[in-house]
Enzyme design. Structure first.
Site, PDB file in Angstrom:
ATOM      1  CG  LEU A 155      -2.215  -0.961   1.255  1.00  0.00           C
ATOM      2  CD1 LEU A 155      -2.753  -1.098   2.763  1.00  0.00           C
ATOM      3  CD2 LEU A 155      -3.157  -0.426   0.221  1.00  0.00           C
ATOM      4  CG  ASP A 156       0.555   4.355  -2.836  1.00  0.00           C
ATOM      5  OD1 ASP A 156       1.261   3.870  -3.330  1.00  0.00           O
ATOM      6  OD2 ASP A 156      -0.434   4.778  -3.486  1.00  0.00           O
ATOM      7  N   PRO A 157       2.390   4.716   1.268  1.00  0.00           N
ATOM      8  CG  PRO A 157       4.629   5.668   1.276  1.00  0.00           C
ATOM      9  CD  PRO A 157       3.569   5.085   0.488  1.00  0.00           C
TER      10      PRO A 157
END
Length: 324
Positions: free
Chosen positions: A45-47
């Site tokens: 997942l993106d930060p």
């Protein structure tokens, strides 16, 4: 004295990833907390994103590909009228346009072509590699390269809310296949509306068979560990954490289950095909099934791994768990 590498723990942890943390950072924190010898996540997942991040421990890592390949669900808030270099709120603003004239009906019309089987151009800020180098590293150096469109399927895209005005926002509920970039959906939506857009917030609500209601946070896990550790010591604290784990076969729980008697299970574990009575009721030749050693008075039912139905009416080993 040799240092211990970790506990031989097999199972799946459904973690609720917090915003501002990379998936690998979340994985390493969980790995240290559980003190496991082997761990991996099942799709980053993106930060900026929150939500469902399944982590596989031990032998469960052998089945992580099933979660990587599974459909996903997301809730996202897309900010219209603002374009960023990363296509999300973590990036630098490149352009701003007024969205005062945009209506919900226009957004609904712009969304329709994005549903179904589509070709999607991955963003430059992604982990995809070109000549062995991740695209995001090139993007950080100011380099932009042409990316080939990739086929994905958007099963559903529903508007949950629309806020009109100079800084319009739309909240979407999305169901899609693996490899779908929600940031690319935001870009395509912004282009269709002629104003640009980026992802303001992103939450993964589903990953294959698992949803957000099954997840636990790192803070909850750490609090539980330290509470039990103070009362009963390390071993009890680790045992308490292990209660949060799903079984090693959780990533493949949708597959049919075949139970073998102990003598057949012995040979299956050695890598040999075994005969199974009425095996074709579980599927056709070539189909994958979960294989268990049936429960006996001496031992509980045990997951052995995956097998494929062969043309002789039996099951051939495909992925076998280590015999702990």
């Amino acid at each position: 004295m040799a240092r211990r590498k970790g506990r031989p723990v097999d199972g799946v942890l459904l973690l609720h990833k917090p915003a501002g943390m990379t998936s690998n950072h979340a994985l390493q924190r969980a790995k240290r907390l559980f003190f496991v010898e082997k761990a991996g996540h099942t799709g980053a997942l993106d930060p900026l994103a929150t939500g469902v991040l399944p982590l596989c421990f031990g032998e469960a890592t052998k089945f992580s590909q099933f979660l990587l390949d599974a459909d996903k669900g997301y809730r996202t808030c897309i900010r219209l009228g603002v374009t960023t270099d990363t296509c999300d709120a973590d990036g630098e603003v490149l352009e701003k346009k007024s969205t005062a004239g945009i209506t919900r009906a226009q957004v609904e019309a712009a969304i329709k072509p994005l549903i179904g089987d589509i070709l999607q151009v991955p963003p430059m800020y992604s982990a995809l590699k070109l000549n062995g180098q991740p695209l995001y590293k090139m993007a950080r150096q100011g380099v932009e390269v042409e990316r080939e469109p990739r086929p994905v399927t958007i099963h559903k895209m529903e508007i949950l809310a629309f806020r009109a005005g100079e800084e319009a926002e739309v909240e979407l509920d999305i169901r899609c296949t693996k490899g779908t970039y929600i940031r690319s959906i935001a870009v395509d939506l912004g282009e269709a509306l002629g104003c640009g857009a980026h992802v303001k917030t992103l939450h993964r609500s589903l990953a294959g068979l698992f949803d957000e209601n099954q997840c636990v946070t790192l803070d909850e896990l750490e609090s539980r560990f330290h509470q039990v550790q103070a009362e009963a010591g390390d071993e009890a604290a680790y045992a308490a954490l292990d209660t949060y784990l799903l079984s090693a076969d959780a990533p493949v729980a949708s597959l049919p289950a075949v139970d073998l008697p102990a003598n057949s299970a012995y040979y299956f574990r050695l890598g040999n095909p075994v005969m199974v009575s009425k095996v074709y009721r579980f599927g056709q030749q070539g189909d994958i099934v979960r294989v268990f050693c049936a429960e006996t008075e001496q031992s509980p039912r045990a997951f052995l791994g995956l097998g494929s139905i062969n043309d002789e009416g039996g099951v051939a080993p495909k992925r076998i768990l280590a015999n702990r």
